[in-house]
Scaffold this motif. Structure first.
Motif, PDB file in Angstrom:
ATOM      1  N   LYS A 290       9.018   6.431  -3.167  1.00 21.62           N
ATOM      2  CA  LYS A 290       8.537   7.153  -4.062  1.00 21.62           C
ATOM      3  C   LYS A 290       6.883   7.561  -3.879  1.00 21.62           C
ATOM      4  O   LYS A 290       6.512   8.817  -3.472  1.00 21.62           O
ATOM      5  CB  LYS A 290       8.759   6.987  -5.414  1.00 21.62           C
ATOM      6  N   THR A 291       6.331   6.491  -4.104  1.00 17.95           N
ATOM      7  CA  THR A 291       4.867   6.499  -3.700  1.00 17.95           C
ATOM      8  C   THR A 291       4.452   7.059  -2.368  1.00 17.95           C
ATOM      9  O   THR A 291       3.603   7.923  -2.262  1.00 17.95           O
ATOM     10  CB  THR A 291       4.120   5.324  -4.007  1.00 17.95           C
ATOM     11  N   THR A 292       5.307   6.436  -1.313  1.00 12.04           N
ATOM     12  CA  THR A 292       5.029   6.986  -0.006  1.00 12.04           C
ATOM     13  C   THR A 292       5.251   8.484   0.052  1.00 12.04           C
ATOM     14  O   THR A 292       4.365   9.205   0.771  1.00 12.04           O
ATOM     15  CB  THR A 292       6.152   6.419   0.909  1.00 12.04           C
TER      16      THR A 292
ATOM     17  N   PRO B 288      -2.709   9.695  -8.603  1.00 10.68           N
ATOM     18  CA  PRO B 288      -2.182   8.368  -7.754  1.00 10.68           C
ATOM     19  C   PRO B 288      -1.648   7.217  -8.758  1.00 10.68           C
ATOM     20  O   PRO B 288      -2.053   7.553  -9.974  1.00 10.68           O
ATOM     21  CB  PRO B 288      -3.155   7.761  -6.798  1.00 10.68           C
ATOM     22  N   GLU B 289      -0.860   6.443  -8.293  1.00 13.77           N
ATOM     23  CA  GLU B 289      -0.593   5.309  -9.366  1.00 13.77           C
ATOM     24  C   GLU B 289      -1.934   4.386  -9.354  1.00 13.77           C
ATOM     25  O   GLU B 289      -2.529   4.245  -8.395  1.00 13.77           O
ATOM     26  CB  GLU B 289       0.599   4.616  -8.826  1.00 13.77           C
ATOM     27  N   ASP B 290      -2.144   4.007 -10.460  1.00 16.11           N
ATOM     28  CA  ASP B 290      -3.394   3.535 -10.739  1.00 16.11           C
ATOM     29  C   ASP B 290      -4.868   3.995  -9.996  1.00 16.11           C
ATOM     30  O   ASP B 290      -5.392   3.455  -9.304  1.00 16.11           O
ATOM     31  CB  ASP B 290      -3.151   1.997  -9.911  1.00 16.11           C
TER      32      ASP B 290
ATOM     33  N   LEU C 168       2.610  13.982  -9.677  1.00 16.44           N
ATOM     34  CA  LEU C 168       2.273  12.711 -10.548  1.00 16.44           C
ATOM     35  C   LEU C 168       2.910  11.456 -10.552  1.00 16.44           C
ATOM     36  O   LEU C 168       4.275  11.365 -10.093  1.00 16.44           O
ATOM     37  CB  LEU C 168       2.649  13.301 -12.012  1.00 16.44           C
ATOM     38  N   ASP C 169       2.329  10.342 -10.112  1.00 11.65           N
ATOM     39  CA  ASP C 169       3.029   8.980  -9.980  1.00 11.65           C
ATOM     40  C   ASP C 169       2.804   8.263 -10.923  1.00 11.65           C
ATOM     41  O   ASP C 169       1.647   7.760 -11.292  1.00 11.65           O
ATOM     42  CB  ASP C 169       2.102   8.506  -8.770  1.00 11.65           C
ATOM     43  N   GLU C 170       3.860   7.937 -11.692  1.00 12.23           N
ATOM     44  CA  GLU C 170       3.782   7.112 -12.871  1.00 12.23           C
ATOM     45  C   GLU C 170       2.746   7.669 -13.874  1.00 12.23           C
ATOM     46  O   GLU C 170       1.661   6.876 -14.162  1.00 12.23           O
ATOM     47  CB  GLU C 170       3.482   5.680 -12.675  1.00 12.23           C
TER      48      GLU C 170
HETATM   49 MG    MG Z   1       5.345   3.480  -6.561  1.00  9.29          MG
END
Ligand code: MG
Ligand code: ATP
Lengths: 236, 485
Positions: free
Chosen positions: A41-43, A81-83, A153-155
């Motif tokens: 997913k993040t990728t 991004p996530e974090d 949107l990532d998390e």
């Molecule tokens: Mg991820």
């Protein structure tokens, strides 16, 4: 179409993160990207944000090829991004002012963004001194301040307290209602339900299911299961 | 306008107000008091300029273009022109060069001088230095060497034939030097690694994020399985970790590898030490010996601190301190001291050998031994005090290192420390130059003994004795406050 993936493939030292996935999300739609840990997913989101080059295939944002016309594509999108790490040595307001400069926006958007995320009391604190949740609020403000046509949107609700979660969900829905396309990766089914109407489910780098949120709910209702149980079964 | 505002925000991230205020005050005072004083000795001024550039070069060759996390999370997700951003960032990074260059050249300015030429040359040369060094930083290792040739040539010319060095334009401004500097600026613009910058902004996670699998055995890495003793683990994790830029078909990438650091460090120090010995043997002039020995010591000392401090960024408090922090840091420091000692042994030997025919050099060998005993511990304390950021995902810092009042204080401390270490050597030099001062020899020897004993006592206190506990507790607390996890 505002988001188009065409045969995206990405490998990391022999590990296949994405194995030729294709999908389309129309302008103004809101879609959830679901999948187990390490699914890719993040990728996927990084490829759309123009921060990762796929080994093959193309990603289009607002009909611009992210790798070939990165500036046009990036002007059109907002990415959380996530974090996410904002500029930790700058204050909250300076962070927003800087991004306004980078994106060529007028300074008035800075105050709007501060108000939208309820950052008034924190405006003059350095970002490095914020708590994790407040840092996430700032990151959201940075991602949406130009009212992008496509929002990745990532998390997005990580670290946020419950009242802020509610107001941020409301904010994303408003953005969606006023025409922004949402593409959200999350592990929390209830958030996916409230924010999106479409679902793309990936596992081990391939799409295992796609359809509307309503179909998913119907599946659950007819099987007499909770929606999470259906999703867990589909991801296997 | 936008360009200037980008520079403004980058500067704001890199320098604290206090740092700039103090620097500018010192500059102003210096400028007033030294105006016109040194016009009689342009060569000396030129040596100082050269020296500044040597330091910059070491700094830039040993580090890579500092990509910090918010650049990826924020800057590269916007539509800003990557090359424009790169230049703005380079200018912000080099924001303190003009201060140093003006300070160095101020003594040569005198009323009759053509100020317009001076300013033009200064600005053009600054543009050249700032951009060129940034270019060197961004490109991968192999090309770094190639691209730094012009800088080496400038340095060498400065010593051999000063009039041919572009820096001479700052000492004796004139139209020819304006064109010279302009040509250099053009060179630096032409060598901007546009391809690399584009790649970084469209494939940041590919360029920076991809980690190769664990290294093959031939590079001296332990494949898998750590030793079972605490000391064994501290030693292995201290000696087999290295992050650097590597060439690959897709371009350069930062990788962190399990390579035995001695494989990289020893050939470097040994070959430089041998080269040093040969040069020292060939020259007979005492002045040249003084120059060679003191400058080399200076550079080794600064590099020692720079490298030694940098490793703290890779610490993980939540893992490492799951055992008793004092024990952990003692093992870690023991390993670091041993590594430093082994790595610098060639240089200690080189100074000792030089001491056989140029006696003061012996005191540099002793000073280096003292530095080996103190710098591994002190450098981490300095880094923590200054607030050096932790390196997290993507082998990247979360924020740029900030030049603050604390940084200035620590810089001062490092320079005071080196002055103390070099005192016996300086006294010995006096004894060489003035026969009547032979009494200084025993004083030098005594002072050296004191320094060695004090350094050994410090090492004992920090690494062996129980009473060092309080100091490690302070370090842990400080790192937490700096945002280490
Ligand atoms: Mg991820
Ligand atoms: N920089 C990298 N180097 C090597 N492998 C990577 C890298 N980034 C991702 N991967 C691998 O690619 C796969 C997909 O990772 P990705 O981060 O996209 O998963 P994800 O779906 O976001 O998972 P999560 O739900 O845990 O956030 C994983 O197997 C991961 O290990």
């Amino acid at each position: 179409m505002c988001i188009t993936a065409s045969e995206l493939t990405k490998r990391f030292n022999g590990i296949t993160a994405l194995n030729g996935i294709s999908f389309r999300i129309g302008c103004g739609e809101a879609a959830a990207l679901l999948g187990p840990n390490g699914a890719g997913k993040t990728t996927t989101l990084r490829i759309f944000a123009g921060l990762l080059k796929p080994d093959s295939g193309s990603a289009y944002v607002c009909s611009f090829d992210v790798q070939r016309q990165p500036r046009e594509a990036k002007a059109c999108l907002g990415y959380l991004p996530e974090d996410a790490v904002p500029f930790l040595n700058l204050t909250v307001r300076e962070n927003l002012e800087y991004v306004a400069v980078l994106r060529g926006l007028s300074d008035s958007v800075v105050d709007d963004a501060i108000r939208l995320l309820g950052l008034e009391d924190l405006a003059d604190r350095t970002a490095g001194s914020l708590s994790r949740g407040n840092r996430q609020r700032l990151a959201i403000a940075l991602a949406i301040m130009h009212r992008p046509r496509v929002l990745l949107l990532d998390e997005p609700l990580n670290y946020l307290d419950i009242p802020t979660q509610e107001s941020v969900i409301r904010l994303f829905r408003e953005l969606n209602a006023s025409g922004s396309t949402l593409f959200v990766s999350t592990h929390i089914m209830s958030i996916a339900e409230r924010l999106t109407s479409r679902v793309i489910m990936i596992s081990k780098g391939v799409i295992v299911w796609q359809g509307t949120m309503d179909e998913l709910k119907d599946n659950a209702a007819s099987a007499g299961e909770r929606i999470e149980e259906v999703v867990a079964r589909l991801m296997k | 306008m936008r360009f200037l505002r980008i520079i403004y925000f980058e500067i704001k991230q890199l320098y604290s107000k206090w740092f700039l205020a103090i620097l500018i005050t010192v500059l102003a005072i210096y400028a007033f008091t030294s105006f016109g004083v040194g016009s009689g000795n342009p060569r000396l001024i030129l040596y100082n300029l050269n020296y500044l550039i040597i330091i910059l070069l070491i700094l830039y060759l040993s580090t890579s273009f500092a990509v910090v996390r918010p650049m990826i999370d924020v800057v590269f997700t916007t539509q800003v022109d990557p090359v424009e951003y790169y230049i703005a960032r380079a200018i912000a990074t080099g924001f303190i060069y003009p201060i140093a260059m003006i300070m160095i050249t101020m003594p040569t300015l005198r009323p009759g001088l053509d100020l317009a030429y001076y300013v033009a040359i200064l600005l053009l040369l600054l543009g050249f230095l700032i951009l060129f060094t940034a270019n060197i930083q961004l490109i991968p290792w192999r090309s770094k060497i190639l691209l730094s040739i012009p800088i080496f040539v400038i340095i060498i010319l400065g010593y051999i034939k000063p009039e041919l060095s572009p820096l001479y334009g700052l000492v004796r401004p004139g139209p020819i030097y304006v064109f010279y500097a302009l040509a250099l600026l053009a060179l630096s613009i032409a060598t901007i690694p546009r391809q690399g910058i584009r790649e970084l902004t469209t494939n940041a996670y590919g360029v920076l994020g991809e980690q190769p699998p664990i290294m093959p055995r031939r590079l001296g890495a332990r494949p898998i399985g750590l030793p079972r003793t605490p000391w064994g683990i501290a030693w292995v994790t201290s000696t087999t970790n290295l992050t650097f830029m590597m060439n690959s078909p897709q371009g350069s990438r930062a990788v962190s590898m399990r390579i035995n650091i001695f494989i990289i460090l020893m050939p470097l120090t040994i070959s430089f030490a041998i080269a040093y010995c040969i040069v020292a043997l060939l020259i007979h002039n005492t002045g040249a010996q003084v120059f060679l020995s003191s400058y080399s010591f200076y550079i080794i000392y600064l590099m020692l601190y720079a490298f030694s401090a940098s490793t703290i960024s890779y610490e993980r408090l939540w893992l490492s301190l799951s055992i008793d922090p004092t024990r952990y840091f003692r093992y870690r420091m023991g390993a670091r001291t041993l590594i430093t000692a082994i790595t610098l042994l060639p240089w200690i030997t080189a100074y000792a050998l030089q001491g056989m025919y140029f006696r003061p050099a012996v005191y540099l060998a002793a000073a280096l031994v003292s530095a080996v005993m103190t710098s591994p511990v002190l450098s981490w304390f300095i880094a923590a005090y200054v607030g050096q950021p932790q390196v997290r995902e993507l082998q990247m810092m979360q924020r740029p290192m900030m030049y603050s009042l604390r940084a200035l204080l620590m810089l001062l401390f490092i320079f005071i420390a080196i002055s103390i270490y070099m005192t016996p050597y300086a006294l010995a030099l006096l004894a060489v130059y003035y026969q009547g001062l032979a009494i200084l020899w025993p004083i030098s020897a005594a002072l050296t003994a004191v320094l060695l004993i004090a350094s050994a006592a410090f090492l004992y206190y920090a690494v062996v004795s129980e009473s060092g506990r309080g100091m490690w507790a302070w370090l842990v607390n400080r790192l937490s406050e700096d945002g280490y996890v």
